[in-house]
Scaffold this motif. Structure first.
Motif, PDB file in Angstrom:
ATOM      1  N   ALA A   1      56.480  12.892 -31.789  1.00  0.00           N
ATOM      2  CA  ALA A   1      57.058  12.686 -30.280  1.00  0.00           C
ATOM      3  C   ALA A   1      58.338  13.611 -29.972  1.00  0.00           C
ATOM      4  CB  ALA A   1      58.225  11.634 -31.093  1.00  0.00           C
ATOM      5  N   LEU A   2      58.213  15.244 -30.413  1.00  0.00           N
ATOM      6  CA  LEU A   2      58.401  15.894 -29.901  1.00  0.00           C
ATOM      7  C   LEU A   2      57.631  17.227 -28.375  1.00  0.00           C
ATOM      8  CD1 LEU A   2      59.951  19.012 -32.759  1.00  0.00           C
ATOM      9  CD2 LEU A   2      61.247  17.760 -30.782  1.00  0.00           C
ATOM     10  N   ALA A   3      56.986  16.696 -27.646  1.00  0.00           N
ATOM     11  CA  ALA A   3      55.597  16.708 -27.203  1.00  0.00           C
ATOM     12  C   ALA A   3      56.589  16.411 -26.015  1.00  0.00           C
ATOM     13  CB  ALA A   3      54.616  16.217 -27.242  1.00  0.00           C
ATOM     14  N   ASP A   4      56.304  15.352 -25.407  1.00  0.00           N
ATOM     15  CA  ASP A   4      57.366  14.440 -24.520  1.00  0.00           C
ATOM     16  C   ASP A   4      58.268  15.336 -24.008  1.00  0.00           C
ATOM     17  OD1 ASP A   4      57.456  12.961 -22.260  1.00  0.00           O
ATOM     18  OD2 ASP A   4      58.848  11.262 -23.865  1.00  0.00           O
ATOM     19  N   GLU A   5      58.527  15.542 -22.756  1.00  0.00           N
ATOM     20  CA  GLU A   5      59.473  17.143 -21.991  1.00  0.00           C
ATOM     21  C   GLU A   5      60.589  15.380 -21.851  1.00  0.00           C
ATOM     22  OE1 GLU A   5      57.274  19.408 -19.130  1.00  0.00           O
ATOM     23  OE2 GLU A   5      56.267  20.072 -20.396  1.00  0.00           O
ATOM     24  N   ASP A   6      59.932  14.863 -21.855  1.00  0.00           N
ATOM     25  CA  ASP A   6      60.726  14.000 -20.410  1.00  0.00           C
ATOM     26  C   ASP A   6      61.878  13.138 -21.848  1.00  0.00           C
ATOM     27  OD1 ASP A   6      59.718  13.681 -18.594  1.00  0.00           O
ATOM     28  OD2 ASP A   6      58.892  12.069 -18.427  1.00  0.00           O
TER      29      ASP A   6
ATOM     30  N   TYR B   1      68.679  14.499 -25.817  1.00  0.00           N
ATOM     31  CA  TYR B   1      69.708  14.999 -25.960  1.00  0.00           C
ATOM     32  C   TYR B   1      70.122  16.561 -25.439  1.00  0.00           C
ATOM     33  CZ  TYR B   1      66.291  12.479 -29.236  1.00  0.00           C
ATOM     34  OH  TYR B   1      65.772  11.734 -29.991  1.00  0.00           O
ATOM     35  N   LEU B   2      70.178  16.223 -23.917  1.00  0.00           N
ATOM     36  CA  LEU B   2      70.832  16.869 -23.343  1.00  0.00           C
ATOM     37  C   LEU B   2      72.532  16.757 -23.278  1.00  0.00           C
ATOM     38  CD1 LEU B   2      68.953  16.669 -19.639  1.00  0.00           C
ATOM     39  CD2 LEU B   2      69.189  18.790 -21.869  1.00  0.00           C
ATOM     40  N   PRO B   3      72.693  18.216 -23.950  1.00  0.00           N
ATOM     41  CA  PRO B   3      74.426  18.047 -24.069  1.00  0.00           C
ATOM     42  C   PRO B   3      75.029  17.893 -22.695  1.00  0.00           C
ATOM     43  CG  PRO B   3      74.153  20.015 -24.452  1.00  0.00           C
ATOM     44  CD  PRO B   3      72.461  19.237 -24.185  1.00  0.00           C
TER      45      PRO B   3
ATOM     46  N   LEU C   1      67.231  31.469 -15.185  1.00  0.00           N
ATOM     47  CA  LEU C   1      68.224  31.055 -16.246  1.00  0.00           C
ATOM     48  C   LEU C   1      67.904  30.696 -17.553  1.00  0.00           C
ATOM     49  CD1 LEU C   1      70.838  32.761 -17.912  1.00  0.00           C
ATOM     50  CD2 LEU C   1      72.101  30.426 -16.654  1.00  0.00           C
ATOM     51  N   ALA C   2      67.328  29.380 -17.125  1.00  0.00           N
ATOM     52  CA  ALA C   2      66.401  28.721 -18.650  1.00  0.00           C
ATOM     53  C   ALA C   2      65.227  29.595 -19.207  1.00  0.00           C
ATOM     54  CB  ALA C   2      66.238  27.765 -18.437  1.00  0.00           C
ATOM     55  N   GLN C   3      65.146  30.794 -18.828  1.00  0.00           N
ATOM     56  CA  GLN C   3      64.014  31.761 -19.469  1.00  0.00           C
ATOM     57  C   GLN C   3      64.264  32.438 -19.705  1.00  0.00           C
ATOM     58  OE1 GLN C   3      60.888  32.465 -15.112  1.00  0.00           O
ATOM     59  NE2 GLN C   3      59.824  30.460 -15.569  1.00  0.00           N
ATOM     60  N   GLN C   4      65.193  33.177 -19.864  1.00  0.00           N
ATOM     61  CA  GLN C   4      66.245  34.020 -20.036  1.00  0.00           C
ATOM     62  C   GLN C   4      66.724  33.533 -21.094  1.00  0.00           C
ATOM     63  OE1 GLN C   4      68.933  35.798 -17.322  1.00  0.00           O
ATOM     64  NE2 GLN C   4      67.677  36.582 -15.254  1.00  0.00           N
ATOM     65  N   LEU C   5      67.504  32.843 -21.096  1.00  0.00           N
ATOM     66  CA  LEU C   5      68.604  31.708 -22.349  1.00  0.00           C
ATOM     67  C   LEU C   5      67.125  31.717 -23.828  1.00  0.00           C
ATOM     68  CD1 LEU C   5      71.227  29.931 -20.689  1.00  0.00           C
ATOM     69  CD2 LEU C   5      71.558  31.651 -21.490  1.00  0.00           C
ATOM     70  N   SER C   6      65.891  31.117 -23.106  1.00  0.00           N
ATOM     71  CA  SER C   6      65.050  30.268 -23.741  1.00  0.00           C
ATOM     72  C   SER C   6      64.114  32.315 -24.607  1.00  0.00           C
ATOM     73  CB  SER C   6      63.982  29.706 -23.057  1.00  0.00           C
ATOM     74  OG  SER C   6      63.927  29.176 -22.692  1.00  0.00           O
ATOM     75  N   LEU C   7      64.444  32.912 -24.175  1.00  0.00           N
ATOM     76  CA  LEU C   7      64.228  34.247 -24.696  1.00  0.00           C
ATOM     77  C   LEU C   7      64.519  34.907 -24.931  1.00  0.00           C
ATOM     78  CD1 LEU C   7      61.743  36.451 -21.266  1.00  0.00           C
ATOM     79  CD2 LEU C   7      60.859  34.745 -23.647  1.00  0.00           C
ATOM     80  N   LYS C   8      65.820  34.906 -25.150  1.00  0.00           N
ATOM     81  CA  LYS C   8      66.989  35.235 -26.118  1.00  0.00           C
ATOM     82  C   LYS C   8      67.037  34.214 -27.496  1.00  0.00           C
ATOM     83  CE  LYS C   8      71.924  36.022 -26.654  1.00  0.00           C
ATOM     84  NZ  LYS C   8      73.990  35.926 -25.357  1.00  0.00           N
TER      85      LYS C   8
ATOM     86  N   ALA D   1      66.765  22.789 -16.960  1.00  0.00           N
ATOM     87  CA  ALA D   1      67.568  22.114 -18.396  1.00  0.00           C
ATOM     88  C   ALA D   1      66.815  21.411 -20.278  1.00  0.00           C
ATOM     89  CB  ALA D   1      68.724  21.224 -17.725  1.00  0.00           C
ATOM     90  N   GLU D   2      65.541  20.931 -19.009  1.00  0.00           N
ATOM     91  CA  GLU D   2      65.552  20.196 -19.806  1.00  0.00           C
ATOM     92  C   GLU D   2      64.036  21.632 -20.945  1.00  0.00           C
ATOM     93  OE1 GLU D   2      65.157  19.022 -17.376  1.00  0.00           O
ATOM     94  OE2 GLU D   2      65.428  16.789 -17.561  1.00  0.00           O
ATOM     95  N   GLU D   3      63.960  22.379 -20.118  1.00  0.00           N
ATOM     96  CA  GLU D   3      62.836  23.587 -20.659  1.00  0.00           C
ATOM     97  C   GLU D   3      63.486  24.258 -21.321  1.00  0.00           C
ATOM     98  OE1 GLU D   3      60.492  27.992 -18.671  1.00  0.00           O
ATOM     99  OE2 GLU D   3      61.394  26.242 -17.456  1.00  0.00           O
ATOM    100  N   TYR D   4      64.993  24.611 -21.380  1.00  0.00           N
ATOM    101  CA  TYR D   4      65.549  24.974 -21.626  1.00  0.00           C
ATOM    102  C   TYR D   4      66.215  24.339 -23.629  1.00  0.00           C
ATOM    103  CZ  TYR D   4      69.751  28.046 -24.315  1.00  0.00           C
ATOM    104  OH  TYR D   4      70.542  28.405 -25.013  1.00  0.00           O
ATOM    105  N   MET D   5      66.505  23.768 -23.381  1.00  0.00           N
ATOM    106  CA  MET D   5      66.339  22.349 -24.644  1.00  0.00           C
ATOM    107  C   MET D   5      65.172  22.213 -25.708  1.00  0.00           C
ATOM    108  SD  MET D   5      69.395  20.982 -25.374  1.00  0.00           S
ATOM    109  CE  MET D   5      69.665  19.559 -27.534  1.00  0.00           C
ATOM    110  N   ARG D   6      63.872  22.106 -24.651  1.00  0.00           N
ATOM    111  CA  ARG D   6      62.907  21.591 -25.746  1.00  0.00           C
ATOM    112  C   ARG D   6      62.806  23.197 -26.239  1.00  0.00           C
ATOM    113  NH1 ARG D   6      58.252  22.013 -21.187  1.00  0.00           N
ATOM    114  NH2 ARG D   6      58.121  24.647 -21.636  1.00  0.00           N
ATOM    115  N   VAL D   7      62.778  24.586 -26.234  1.00  0.00           N
ATOM    116  CA  VAL D   7      62.527  25.576 -26.974  1.00  0.00           C
ATOM    117  C   VAL D   7      63.826  24.982 -27.601  1.00  0.00           C
ATOM    118  CG1 VAL D   7      62.938  28.165 -27.043  1.00  0.00           C
ATOM    119  CG2 VAL D   7      61.977  26.654 -24.924  1.00  0.00           C
ATOM    120  N   TYR D   8      64.845  25.002 -27.697  1.00  0.00           N
ATOM    121  CA  TYR D   8      65.984  24.593 -28.089  1.00  0.00           C
ATOM    122  C   TYR D   8      65.881  24.230 -30.089  1.00  0.00           C
ATOM    123  CZ  TYR D   8      70.138  24.207 -31.147  1.00  0.00           C
ATOM    124  OH  TYR D   8      71.316  23.723 -32.381  1.00  0.00           O
ATOM    125  N   ASN D   9      65.247  22.759 -29.154  1.00  0.00           N
ATOM    126  CA  ASN D   9      65.500  21.530 -29.840  1.00  0.00           C
ATOM    127  C   ASN D   9      64.053  22.221 -30.915  1.00  0.00           C
ATOM    128  OD1 ASN D   9      65.682  19.354 -30.763  1.00  0.00           O
ATOM    129  ND2 ASN D   9      64.647  18.191 -29.891  1.00  0.00           N
TER     130      ASN D   9
END
Length: 593
Positions: free
Chosen positions: A275-280, A285-287, A360-367, A300-308
């Protein structure tokens, strides 16, 4: 002279005539398949059951007939009802719940009335596990014990993962599959699904379901649902199938081009339950601080996706190890990820434009990914560090690419007007969790193909109660298949449902027995239902033994409490099957010479 009705013909003559016609139609269907399928290595185009499933169903009906007799239900051989137990998704909650439901059905001597067992998402995890035992339906104690087994060591899981990484279509699905198998179901089942094709009919016939990821969001309805059985895999509504052993092999214009080894149940489990495969789905789960008004875009979804994905990966890995030091190290990583994620709040709120948020989402994901790498390098030398390094080297690149369920497309360049261009022009498809479309696998059991009389549907889903029924009803309408009526008054009980509802089909339509896991029999009010769903949420660390026992007992009790209703509906299913048979035998008119 025109006459109406039987007019002198005995019932036995009509029955004999009907059997002859049925035989002729069956032969015609076989001949049609022979014309459209030039070899066993070709795509089969048909809305009828394949011969292998037909044979299994015939054998299973003998088991069902004996079971009905033992329950005191009168039934002739040609009136054996087609009953499906259809389990919902819901992560480990569904996986454990299904085992509990099956256990109690076996204890009440009702399991052998079931012809088919269908599942999606979490329920397929337990299906994949229990079917490793060819006699599982007569040995449910073993299935229950497996849920509390010792588990699989990370070393063994990584060895499997290393082999998959060499394959052409390696994706996050492989990683998810192995950690689900090892960490939650505590078994690495290396058999193939097609191995079950030659089994006897001790167990219900299994139908697993997936959905095609690209078609899910913008494709035609006919291309969304994908079913997999021991004999065939393919698109339910298109009626296009290949042998299950060839799923993942390369086809062109409907013919086998290059045969690949069949995927094992570990990989298939990853496909069916990711189920994690679905980006939508990440949007749920977005705060609040990531979902700022006026800043709603994909960043926001892109960053949350990496974190999750990372947090889930840590939780799943944790369930495959027992060493206290290693567990402590994983807890540290969990804390690092949470702190890094929360610390990014102020930076995110300062961003203004869509382009700024994207960067920023890309930078935070890489972080986040760099934090994992730094943590990995800081570990003490030893087996755990070696294992973690191998895992992160495989996982991190795939998280950035976000590729799931990749497999060869057997409809590539297939020449038929019924095949949507989105399939015929692509060499690859992406099969993922069917629960992203409908969290209960109704589609393969609607319509004439399997001609179902009764669906028993234990509901373990998150979200609104009755939601899966509404989605299934709408799907059925879209593909022109019948579905029982759902009274809108019943929907008012969604917050605090009863433990059992019966949605009865008209005349020869199928009926549904719908059984919510948490209900007014085991929860004092709607708030307790909500609290239970949060306590046993879909995305969390693997359940403790106490949680496993609680869900098991809850599912068992639901079945036990509703035994009388189930027996009543099984009996009605026999009558429904008899009525169908009579409608086939009843002529409208005939001419006598």
């Amino acid at each position: 002279m025109m006459q109406t009705g039987y007019t002198g013909f005995s019932v036995s003559v009509w029955l004999h005539l009907w059997l002859l016609i049925s035989f002729a139609l069956a032969k015609a269907e076989q001949n049609m398949e022979g014309n459209t399928t030039t070899s066993q290595k070709s795509v089969r185009h048909s809305q009828f059951l394949c011969s292998g499933e037909q044979e299994y169903v015939h054998k299973r009906k003998q088991v069902i007939l004996e079971s009905l007799s033992s329950l005191g239900i009168n039934c002739s051989e040609d009136s054996v009802p087609h009953i499906t137990l259809l389990a919902s998704g819901g992560g480990q909650r569904a996986a454990v719940g299904l085992v509990g439901s099956l256990y109690q059905m076996a204890k009440e001597d009702m399991l052998d009335t079931v012809l088919y067992l269908g599942g999606v998402s979490g329920s397929t995890w337990s299906m994949a596990t229990i079917y490793s035992d060819p006699q599982w339906s007569t040995n449910m104690d073993a299935a229950v014990s497996q849920l509390s087994g010792p588990g699989v060591e990370l070393k063994e899981a990584l060895a499997w993962l290393g082999e998959r990484a060499k394959e052409e279509h390696f994706s996050l699905t492989d990683i998810w599959g192995v950690l689900t198998s090892a960490g939650i179901m505590k078994q690495m089942d290396l058999r193939c699904l097609s191995d079950e094709a030659s089994r006897n009919a001790t167990n219900p016939y299994p139908i697993y379901s997936a959905t095609e990821m690209n078609c899910l969001s913008n494709g035609p309805i006919e291309g969304k649902w994908f079913e997999v059985s021991p004999h065939e895999a393919g698109f339910t509504e298109l009626g296009l199938f290949i042998e299950t052993s060839l799923l993942g092999s390369k086809f062109q214009r409907g013919e086998l081009l290059e045969q690949k080894p069949e995927m094992d149940m570990v990989k298939l489990q990853g496909i069916l339950g990711c189920a994690l495969a679905d980006e939508d789905a990440i949007k749920d789960y977005l705060p609040p601080w990531l979902n700022v008004p006026g800043q709603v875009d994909g960043s926001a979804e892109e960053y949350m996706r990496v974190y999750n994905a990372l947090v889930t990966l840590v939780a799943m890995t944790r369930s495959t190890i027992q060493d206290p030091t290693a567990l402590s190290d994983l807890d540290k990583l969990q804390k690092i990820l949470e702190e890094t994620f929360n610390d990014s709040k102020s930076t995110w709120l300062e961003s203004k434009s869509s382009e700024e948020r994207k960067n920023l989402a890309q930078q935070l994901s890489l972080k986040l990914l760099n934090e994992v790498e730094t943590w990995s390098q800081s570990l003490e030398e030893g087996a755990f560090k070696t294992h973690v390094s191998l895992l992160t080297s495989q996982v991190i690149p795939k998280i950035m690419k976000w590729e799931w369920g990749t497999t060869a497309n057997f409809l590539y360049q297939y020449q038929d007007s019924t095949v949507p261009p989105c399939f015929s022009t692509k060499e690859r498809i992406h099969l993922v969790d069917a629960g992203l479309l409908i969290n209960v696998g109704y589609p393969p059991f609607l319509g004439d193909k399997r001609d179902i009389d009764l669906i028993i549907a234990p509901e373990y889903s998150a979200g609104n109660i009755f939601e899966t029924l509404i989605f299934a009803r709408d799907y059925a309408a879209e593909v022109n298949k019948s579905f029982p009526e759902i009274d809108d008054k019943v929907l008012e009980e969604r917050e605090w449902p009863k433990d059992c509802y019966v949605f009865e089909g008209k005349e020869t339509e199928l009926s549904i027995v719908y059984m919510p896991l948490f209900n007014r029999n085991n929860c004092k009010d709607a708030e307790e239902v909500k609290a239970r769903m949060e306590e046993f949420s879909t995305f969390q660390r693997p359940f403790s033994q106490d949680k496993i026992e609680f869900v098991l007992e809850t599912a068992k009790t639901n079945m036990e409490n509703n035994k009388d209703i189930l027996l009543r509906e099984i009996n009605k299913a026999v009558l429904r099957r008899q009525n169908k048979r009579k409608s086939l035998l009843q002529p409208t008119s005939c001419t006598l010479l």
